[in-house]
Structure formats: C-alpha cells, structure tokens
Design an enzyme around this catalytic site. Structure first.
Site, short mmCIF file in Angstrom:
data_model
loop_
_atom_site.label_atom_id
_atom_site.label_comp_id
_atom_site.label_asym_id
_atom_site.label_seq_id
_atom_site.Cartn_x
_atom_site.Cartn_y
_atom_site.Cartn_z
N HIS A 163 0.81 -1.22 0.00
CA HIS A 163 0.00 0.00 0.00
C HIS A 163 0.85 1.28 0.00
CE1 HIS A 163 -3.71 -2.33 0.87
NE2 HIS A 163 -2.86 -3.11 1.53
N HIS A 196 -7.97 -7.43 0.59
CA HIS A 196 -7.63 -6.42 1.59
C HIS A 196 -8.79 -6.20 2.56
CE1 HIS A 196 -5.91 -2.96 3.47
NE2 HIS A 196 -6.61 -2.06 2.82
N HIS A 199 -14.98 0.78 1.03
CA HIS A 199 -14.36 -0.47 0.61
C HIS A 199 -15.39 -1.60 0.52
CE1 HIS A 199 -10.42 1.38 1.74
NE2 HIS A 199 -9.94 0.56 0.83
N HIS A 256 -1.17 2.42 -5.63
CA HIS A 256 -1.41 0.98 -5.49
C HIS A 256 -2.86 0.62 -5.79
CE1 HIS A 256 -2.56 2.58 -1.51
NE2 HIS A 256 -3.43 1.58 -1.48
#
Length: 209
Positions: A50, A60, A161, A54
């Site tokens: 990271h 993740h 995320h 990236h």
C-alpha cells in the site's frame, strides 16, 4: 509518428513515503555490489503493497476474496475520466462529480488535492459510500483518488471499501493528479501478479486520447 502526451500519476516510493501508521515502510538494501569479484549491483526491497500508488485487492477487505495475483486486468487499462473535486472536504459526494457525469467511461479518478501530500496527513479526503454506488450505477468499474484511501483514516467499518466489494469495483489509491487537467484519458495502471497479496504497487500513467 507523434507520441501521445503521458502523465505519470505515481509518487516516488521512498523510505519517507507517507504511510498509514503501523504499515511497513519502503526499505532497500544491497545484497551485492559491483566489484572485481561481482558483475552486478543487486538490491532487495521490503514494503507494504500500500506504499505509493497501489491497487487494493478484494482480499484487503474480505477473507477468501481475490488477491492481487487473481484480479482481472481489464479494469486497470482503458478509457478514464479525471474529475476535479479540489478542496471538497472530508468526503467526495455526488454533487462534487455531477458536473462531469455525461457519458462516463468505466474508470474515474478524482483529484481532491491541490498538491499531493508528501507527509502523513490523517485528514485526507475519502469517498462517500453513496458516491461509489452512484458511479457503479453509471457503469464505472474502477475508481481512484489522490489520497491514501477511499475510506477515512479513522473508519473501522470501511463502508466505501465494502461497497467496492459488493459492487465488484476496483480501486487505485495514492495517485498524484497535481498536473492533470480535468478530462478524458487512457489509464494504464496494472497490478503485479503478487501471489496472496492484499494489494499491489502500480506504475499508474495517463495517456492523451
């Protein structure tokens, strides 16, 4: 033959690159040096994947999800729009992007900073989860930005995320968009085929269409 203009949107990766507290910094050591007995310089590096520009792999933020070596490459290569939302505050909201909504390509990078941070700054801009949903609904498959994460540094739920996971989007973080005008480009930012890794460094570039 004329060469298309190229924008390098990757920061230098160095020992003092800004990283999340607790992340592994970049370090380089020499395992061999040029000498009468040795024909080459040879280095070894350690770093969190990271550090610098990236691509997060789904692994993740979810167990049993694809690693960096397992993601399809299509999202990381092709038509891309850079949208400016400079000084938009803590979150990129739909209203910050709506002016550039027409005919969105499958990749969208958002410039939040006048100048990319060169030291760790926990008060960076992230994506509002509803903005991720809004982009996905318009056919976007990859999002990116010029800060360390699509979620705020203090988040424990990583809502944006988790939207990426549910909507099967890919993401690029820690880009440098300081010199890039708003508009459409070709993105090239391929992750390395790192077995089992939760992310991969990329050398992200934009090319004039």
């Amino acid at each position: 033959m004329s060469h298309k203009t190229l924008w390098d949107i990757s920061p230098v990766v160095a020992p003092d690159s800004p990283i999340f507290p607790g992340d592994e910094p970049y370090a380089l050591r020499w395992t061999a040096r040029l000498s009468p007995q040795c024909p080459v310089n040879l280095s070894a590096v350690t770093l969190s994947p990271h550090v610098g520009a990236h691509a997060d792999a789904p692994l993740h933020y979810a167990d049993d999800a694809p690693s960096a070596a397992e993601v399809a490459l299509d999202p990381y290569l092709g038509p891309c729009r850079v949208i400016h939302a400079i000084d938009c505050g803590p979150l990129i909201r739909i209203e910050h992007l709506a002016h550039a909504e027409a005919n969105l390509p499958p990749r969208v990078l958002v410039r939040c900073n006048r100048q990319a941070d060169t030291v760790w700054n926990p008060d960076f801009t992230a994506y509002a989860p509803e903005t991720v949903e809004w982009l996905a609904a318009r056919g976007v498959r990859l999002i990116g930005l010029d800060t360390p994460s699509v979620d705020p540094a203090s988040s424990k739920t990583l809502d944006s995320h988790q939207r990426l996971l549910r909507l099967d989007l890919r993401v690029l973080e820690n880009l440098v968009l300081d010199e890039v005008p708003e508009g459409d480009y070709e993105l090239i930012a391929l992750p390395l085929k790192l077995a089992g890794a939760c992310a991969s460094p990329v050398r992200a570039v934009l090319r004039a269409l």
